[in-house]
Structures are given as C-alpha cells and as structure tokens.
Write an enzyme that holds these catalytic residues in place. Structure first.
Site, mmCIF file in Angstrom:
data_model
loop_
_atom_site.group_PDB
_atom_site.id
_atom_site.type_symbol
_atom_site.label_atom_id
_atom_site.label_comp_id
_atom_site.label_asym_id
_atom_site.label_seq_id
_atom_site.Cartn_x
_atom_site.Cartn_y
_atom_site.Cartn_z
ATOM 1 N N LEU A 52 0.845 -1.205 0.000
ATOM 2 C CA LEU A 52 0.000 0.000 0.000
ATOM 3 C C LEU A 52 0.879 1.253 0.000
ATOM 4 O O LEU A 52 0.649 2.204 -0.757
ATOM 5 C CB LEU A 52 -0.926 -0.004 1.227
ATOM 6 C CG LEU A 52 -1.771 1.258 1.414
ATOM 7 C CD1 LEU A 52 -2.805 1.379 0.302
ATOM 8 C CD2 LEU A 52 -2.482 1.255 2.773
ATOM 9 N N LYS A 54 3.958 1.578 -1.001
ATOM 10 C CA LYS A 54 4.709 1.707 -2.256
ATOM 11 C C LYS A 54 3.801 2.164 -3.397
ATOM 12 O O LYS A 54 4.153 3.030 -4.191
ATOM 13 C CB LYS A 54 5.297 0.315 -2.554
ATOM 14 C CG LYS A 54 6.210 0.245 -3.710
ATOM 15 C CD LYS A 54 6.936 -1.104 -3.744
ATOM 16 C CE LYS A 54 5.966 -2.250 -4.047
ATOM 17 N NZ LYS A 54 6.614 -3.563 -4.115
ATOM 18 N N ARG A 81 9.190 -3.129 9.799
ATOM 19 C CA ARG A 81 10.049 -4.132 10.441
ATOM 20 C C ARG A 81 11.294 -4.451 9.614
ATOM 21 O O ARG A 81 12.350 -4.722 10.165
ATOM 22 C CB ARG A 81 9.247 -5.419 10.673
ATOM 23 C CG ARG A 81 8.303 -5.286 11.847
ATOM 24 C CD ARG A 81 7.464 -6.502 12.012
ATOM 25 N NE ARG A 81 6.674 -6.743 10.800
ATOM 26 C CZ ARG A 81 5.594 -7.516 10.768
ATOM 27 N NH1 ARG A 81 5.182 -8.114 11.867
ATOM 28 N NH2 ARG A 81 4.928 -7.682 9.654
ATOM 29 N N LYS A 182 -9.034 1.003 5.806
ATOM 30 C CA LYS A 182 -9.837 -0.197 5.961
ATOM 31 C C LYS A 182 -8.969 -1.455 5.805
ATOM 32 O O LYS A 182 -7.925 -1.350 5.164
ATOM 33 C CB LYS A 182 -10.980 -0.175 4.960
ATOM 34 C CG LYS A 182 -10.606 -0.674 3.551
ATOM 35 C CD LYS A 182 -11.857 -0.824 2.739
ATOM 36 C CE LYS A 182 -11.641 -1.255 1.345
ATOM 37 N NZ LYS A 182 -11.052 -2.509 1.011
ATOM 38 N N HIS A 274 -17.053 1.672 0.120
ATOM 39 C CA HIS A 274 -17.002 2.610 -1.006
ATOM 40 C C HIS A 274 -18.393 2.928 -1.574
ATOM 41 O O HIS A 274 -18.764 4.087 -1.740
ATOM 42 C CB HIS A 274 -16.132 2.062 -2.136
ATOM 43 C CG HIS A 274 -14.740 1.662 -1.716
ATOM 44 N ND1 HIS A 274 -14.094 2.237 -0.660
ATOM 45 C CD2 HIS A 274 -13.884 0.735 -2.214
ATOM 46 C CE1 HIS A 274 -12.891 1.685 -0.533
ATOM 47 N NE2 HIS A 274 -12.745 0.770 -1.466
ATOM 48 N N TYR A 408 -23.638 12.912 -17.384
ATOM 49 C CA TYR A 408 -24.491 13.133 -18.546
ATOM 50 C C TYR A 408 -25.939 12.821 -18.208
ATOM 51 O O TYR A 408 -26.233 11.997 -17.341
ATOM 52 C CB TYR A 408 -24.006 12.386 -19.792
ATOM 53 C CG TYR A 408 -23.920 10.887 -19.701
ATOM 54 C CD1 TYR A 408 -22.775 10.264 -19.206
ATOM 55 C CD2 TYR A 408 -24.964 10.084 -20.145
ATOM 56 C CE1 TYR A 408 -22.686 8.890 -19.144
ATOM 57 C CE2 TYR A 408 -24.875 8.698 -20.086
ATOM 58 C CZ TYR A 408 -23.734 8.104 -19.581
ATOM 59 O OH TYR A 408 -23.652 6.753 -19.514
ATOM 60 N N LYS A 410 -29.498 11.781 -19.891
ATOM 61 C CA LYS A 410 -30.141 11.262 -21.104
ATOM 62 C C LYS A 410 -31.508 11.925 -21.249
ATOM 63 O O LYS A 410 -32.350 11.845 -20.343
ATOM 64 C CB LYS A 410 -30.284 9.749 -20.995
ATOM 65 C CG LYS A 410 -28.953 9.045 -21.216
ATOM 66 C CD LYS A 410 -28.944 7.614 -20.802
ATOM 67 C CE LYS A 410 -29.995 6.792 -21.474
ATOM 68 N NZ LYS A 410 -29.940 5.386 -21.013
ATOM 69 N N LEU A 429 -21.428 16.349 -19.916
ATOM 70 C CA LEU A 429 -20.276 17.053 -19.357
ATOM 71 C C LEU A 429 -19.171 16.018 -19.147
ATOM 72 O O LEU A 429 -19.136 15.339 -18.115
ATOM 73 C CB LEU A 429 -20.652 17.720 -18.031
ATOM 74 C CG LEU A 429 -19.499 18.243 -17.177
ATOM 75 C CD1 LEU A 429 -18.681 19.274 -17.923
ATOM 76 C CD2 LEU A 429 -20.008 18.832 -15.873
ATOM 77 N N ARG A 495 -21.272 -10.112 -17.881
ATOM 78 C CA ARG A 495 -21.960 -9.051 -17.129
ATOM 79 C C ARG A 495 -22.256 -9.463 -15.695
ATOM 80 O O ARG A 495 -22.749 -8.658 -14.904
ATOM 81 C CB ARG A 495 -23.264 -8.670 -17.831
ATOM 82 C CG ARG A 495 -23.069 -7.875 -19.124
ATOM 83 C CD ARG A 495 -24.402 -7.393 -19.680
ATOM 84 N NE ARG A 495 -25.155 -6.637 -18.709
ATOM 85 C CZ ARG A 495 -26.345 -6.992 -18.232
ATOM 86 N NH1 ARG A 495 -26.934 -8.086 -18.633
ATOM 87 N NH2 ARG A 495 -26.963 -6.229 -17.352
HETATM 88 C C1 BG6 Z 1 -10.171 -1.417 -2.694
HETATM 89 C C2 BG6 Z 1 -10.564 -2.864 -2.787
HETATM 90 O O1 BG6 Z 1 -10.618 -0.857 -1.483
HETATM 91 O O2 BG6 Z 1 -10.739 -0.698 -3.777
HETATM 92 C C3 BG6 Z 1 -10.137 -3.451 -4.122
HETATM 93 O O3 BG6 Z 1 -9.953 -3.575 -1.720
HETATM 94 C C4 BG6 Z 1 -10.664 -2.617 -5.260
HETATM 95 O O4 BG6 Z 1 -10.581 -4.790 -4.251
HETATM 96 C C5 BG6 Z 1 -10.305 -1.147 -5.038
HETATM 97 O O5 BG6 Z 1 -10.072 -3.092 -6.450
HETATM 98 C C6 BG6 Z 1 -10.942 -0.265 -6.088
HETATM 99 O O6 BG6 Z 1 -10.406 1.021 -5.978
HETATM 100 P P1 BG6 Z 1 -10.285 1.937 -7.283
HETATM 101 O O7 BG6 Z 1 -9.797 3.248 -6.764
HETATM 102 O O8 BG6 Z 1 -9.329 1.248 -8.203
HETATM 103 O O9 BG6 Z 1 -11.653 2.002 -7.860
#
Ligand code: BG6
Length: 528
Positions: A52, A54, A81, A182, A274, A408, A410, A429, A495
């Site tokens: 993370l 890096k 570490r 998280k 998210h 956008y 529709k 937009l 899908r």
């Molecule tokens: C992370 C998830 O929180 O968000 C990942 O653990 C996911 O699985 C990522 O791929 C998606 O983030 P972004 O910014 O690429 O949409």
C-alpha cells in the site's frame, strides 16, 4: 463570497491547471474550520515497506510535494520491520512514482532527500522510541511538534501500533494525527472492538479513517451537483426518481490477492464502504454547511434511515473460467480454498425509510472479472405521464466516477428532420472535453492533503462506521453461516450472474429502457 478561480488558487497557494474553457466566477464553499499542519511537520508512514505504501501512499505524498502543497520543510519518515539502508528504502518507495520528464525527475530527487527510514517492531516500545529520537533530530529544538502518522498496515497491528505511538511518539506540545485504512473490522462487533481499542488512546479529532472513494473527484462533486443546482435539487426525491443504481465493475479477478479477498468477499471489500459512501452522498439531506461535522451528521442520519439488508434482497456470484477458457476461475487461484463460497459479485437492493426516499430502490452492484471496468451512479427518473407519447424512455442522470469522469443526462428530443420521431440523446459534461489541461488529483493525494489541513469532511466518523456495519452485518452473517447460500457462477469477462437482469427489473430498473442507445463516450485519448 465570489471571486475568480485563479484568485482563489493563488490565495490557497494551489497550482490547479484544470480550468474550464469559458470564463466563469466561482463561489467558495462555506469556510471550514480546520488547522493545517505548519512548516517543519513530520509525516511518518508506518508499514513503509509494504504494498500500500509503495503503490499509493508514497506516490500521493510525492504528488503533494510536487504541487507545492506540503508544509514547507516537511520531513517524511518510513517505519517498518524490514531492515533496509536508506538507499534501498528510497529505491523501494520511488518504484511506483512516474517521472515523465527531467523536471519531475529533479522533483523526485528533492523529495527523496526529505525521506528517511527507521526500522522497528510493531509490538515493542523500543522501535517507537528510536522513531521519536529520529523525529526529534529532524525537528530540532522546537517548542511544539507536529506529526502525522499514516498507518499503511494490516489490521491485526492497528491497535498495538496505535498504543505504542501514543505512548512513545505523542508530542508533549503540538498536534498528532493518525490516518488509518480499511478494513475497519469485518462486522459490527469487530468494528466496535477496534473502535473501542483506539478511542481511549486517540480522540476522534485526531483520527482520520480513509475510505479512498471519498477522495475521488466525482464523489466530491456529488454534493455540489445536488445542492448547487436548484433544477436538480427540486426533483431529487421519490416524486421524480424511480431508482438509483450504483455500479462498480472491474475487468480483472483477484489475481494474486485471493488469500486476502477470500476472508472478505465483494460486499465487505467495496460495498459496505465505497459504494455505501457514494450512496450516502446521493441520498443525504443538505448539510447546514460544508463543515466536516455538518456533512457527517447528515450522512449518519441517512444511514440510520436505511433498512437492514435482507438475504432476499441480494444476488451473489462467483466468477468461473472465461467462456473461451483463457481466463481462470476464482477457485483456480492457489490462495483460495477449493470449496470457497466467497462472492466476487453481488447485487443488493436497499431502501431508505424517510420522507424523501420512501419506495425508491437503491441498487448496489459490484463485481470482479466482469465485461467492463467502471464505477458510476445511474439515477433513473420516472416515466412521463402517458398520453401523447408511446413508450418514451425515461431520463437518466449518470455520474461517471471512473474512468473518464463525466456527468451526462439522457434526454428525449425530436429527431432532427421532417418527422416527429423522438430520439434519446444526452447533455454531456465529459471532463476531458470541458476542461483544458485536466488534472484530476489521485484520491490519496486529496485525502492526505485534507489530513494535513485537519479537514475531516472526507473521512469516516465512528458513528458512521457503526451505522454502515449495522446495515450489512445480518446479511454478512447469514452468508457466512448458511452453507446453502451459494453464489451463482458467471463467466470471467461477462456481465455477472444470469439472474441479474430479472433482479434489476424486479427492483425498478429495466435495461430495455436503454435499447438502441449508447453513450458516445470519448475514448481515453479524448477522441469521439
Ligand atoms: C479497494 C478494494 O478498497 O478498492 C479493491 O480492496 C478494489 O478490491 C479497489 O479493487 C478499487 O479502488 P479503485 O480506486 O481502483 O476504484
């Protein structure tokens, strides 16, 4: 208060080149009461040798450094570490930083000069004492010390590290802040446990819980779109909106991350955090101001009005091999148990029980290894009164969060010409079309800057976390415990599960509305 954007940027000492094509004046949002970390502050990245750090943390720190948005004379210290010398550490943290030209190369060299490294354990005081000694050397003999700790760490060490930081590295005078990432637990009980282990040590004011979706440009835009446009605000409720759909699609599977992912599944990985964050921005009431607590109060209020998700409101999927057999199934991943029931796809319908939204389905849809890679919000408006039209499609407002940021709408128009036929077109937009030299900051850049500025608006508050876990925990426990709840297979690159369309239709959204229409999105080079 009104002023030109360029004045505002000068005032804020920002270098934003994303200017609209036409001249416009801008309003500053109601002032936020924040405290910016002053010159000479120290930023510590804990877990500095990890992925993370890096891939996300250091590139974002460099971005802020490059734009001149860091406190002057900032010092950045890595802690982990792994034993490494300074050269190895600098090589590692710059491995994901792009240097397209000589100017950026020189900026990177300057950035690396302010970065140093201390190695130590996460569960012993000794390492943290060495870290403090190192910070004091960098800070010099100053009356107050200002420190931002970024925990790019696995959750099992959150608490021991938070405790040791407080005990050993907390300044006697000054400011200390902690950013954590998280997973904040895996259900309500574990999230509360984590919370109660952090809270006596660090105050809510000192904690910044990252959900990186809150740093995305288009997510931040939602409040402006909704509350800065009266025409949108006036129809933003059950009287005009038929359904809201928030979609997260990735083209790739868990490749290499299966071990981590299998413990969480798609609902914990992206939905409870998210997508739910995006939902609250779409559904919340107008905050009293843009102050962090006013925004977060409204977000919590809407979360509390949400119905707990029932298993009957969910479909689950797990990806199988691609139809041509070239892409692996989820279970082909060596790090995944062969009998795993972990969902890599989920579609969920939920309702908000308040006056604004009663009866409006909110559909959350997320999956890995699908046919597309995008995140968007699709607001479908109600049918126009029947009579003069025969089956005229519904309006849809689409907020494209990524890629190709756009909004956008529709709309139905008369097909140009001599007939009275209608056709669906869009008010569009698309950011890369509308703004010259578009620079959209990375979510992590925006959020680290907020933490430096002491602005909590885009971070998750403790009661918000609690409310979000409350909505999902009964469902998650049901899935974990009920062996009959098996996800449907879907081919890699499709899908999603076959029952998806019926599920969407039953919940107020029909794809047929879209027949014959395709958003003529600009491709990534900006050409039509
Ligand atoms: C992370 C998830 O929180 O968000 C990942 O653990 C996911 O699985 C990522 O791929 C998606 O983030 P972004 O910014 O690429 O949409």
């Amino acid at each position: 208060m009104q002023l030109r954007l360029t004045d505002l940027l000068l005032f804020l000492n920002l270098t934003d080149t994303s200017l609209p094509r036409s001249g416009t004046t801008y309003c500053i949002l109601t002032t936020r009461s924040t405290k910016r970390l002053p010159d000479g502050s120290v930023i510590v990245v804990l877990g500095a040798s990890g992925d993370l750090a890096k891939k996300k943390t250091y590139p974002a720190l460099f971005g802020l450094f490059k734009y001149g948005l860091m406190p002057k004379n900032v010092k950045i210290v890595g802690y982990a570490r792994t034993k490494m010398d300074l050269e190895d550490y600098r090589k590692r943290i710059s491995s994901y930083i792009k240097t397209p030209d000589e100017k950026v190369k020189a900026q990177l060299a300057d950035f690396l000069k302010v970065t140093t490294y201390v190695s130590g354990q996460y569960d012993e005081d000794e390492g943290f004492q060495a870290l403090t000694k190192h910070m004091e050397e960098l800070e010099g003999d100053v009356p107050e010390r200002f420190r931002l700790f970024y925990m790019a760490l696995p959750p099992n060490v959150f608490t021991p590290v938070a405790q040791r930081l407080k005990k050993n590295c907390y300044p006697a005078k000054g400011i200390a802040r902690v950013i954590i990432e998280k997973p904040f637990g895996h259900d309500l009980a574990s999230s509360r446990e984590l919370q109660s282990s952090l809270e006596p040590i660090w105050t809510e004011d000192e904690l910044f819980r990252i959900d990186h979706y809150l740093g995305k440009e288009m997510v931040k835009n939602i409040l402006i779109l909704r509350f800065g446009n009266s025409f949108l605000g006036s129809g933003w409720d059950k009287s005009r909106i038929a359904s809201v759909q928030i979609t997260f699609k990735e083209r790739f599977g868990t490749e290499g991350r299966g071990g981590y992912f299998d413990k969480f599944g798609i609902i914990r990985d992206v939905m409870q955090n998210h997508l739910l964050q995006v939902l609250t921005m779409i559904a919340m009431e107008r905050p009293l101001s843009f102050d962090a607590e006013d925004i977060r109060d409204e977000k919590v209020r809407v979360l509390k009005a949400m119905r707990v998700i029932s298993p009957k409101d969910v479909i689950l999927g797990q990806y199988d091999k691609s139809e041509d057999g070239t892409k692996p199934s989820y279970l082909d991943d060596d790090t995944v148990p062969k009998d795993s029931r972990c969902p890599t796809f989920a579609a969920i319908v939920t309702h908000i029980q308040n006056e604004r939204w009663e009866g409006v389905p909110f559909i959350l849809k997320a999956g890995k290894a699908l046919d597309d890679g995008k995140v968007e919000v699709r607001i479908q408006f109600k049918d126009v009164t029947s009579g003069i039209f025969n089956n005229i499609p519904r309006n849809e407002l689409v907020i494209r969060i990524q890629p190709n940021e756009s909004v956008y709408l529709k709309v139905n128009t008369k097909l140009p010409g001599l007939s009275m036929k209608t056709s669906v077109t869009e008010l569009d937009l698309t950011y890369r079309e509308r703004y010259t030299d578009l620079v959209i900051p990375e979510a992590y850049e925006a959020l680290i800057l907020d933490a430096i500025n002491g602005d909590h608006s885009n971070f998750v508050r403790d009661d918000e976390l609690d409310a979000s876990w409350s909505i999902f925990t009964p469902l998650l426990h049901h899935i974990d415990q009920n062996k009959d709840f098996v996800p449907s297979k879907y081919p890699y690159g499709s899908r999603g599960p076959a029952e998806l369309d019926d599920f969407l239709k039953a919940n107020g959204y029909t794809r047929a509305q879209n027949e014959g229409y395709q958003w003529p999105q600009t491709n990534l080079n900006g050409n039509l």
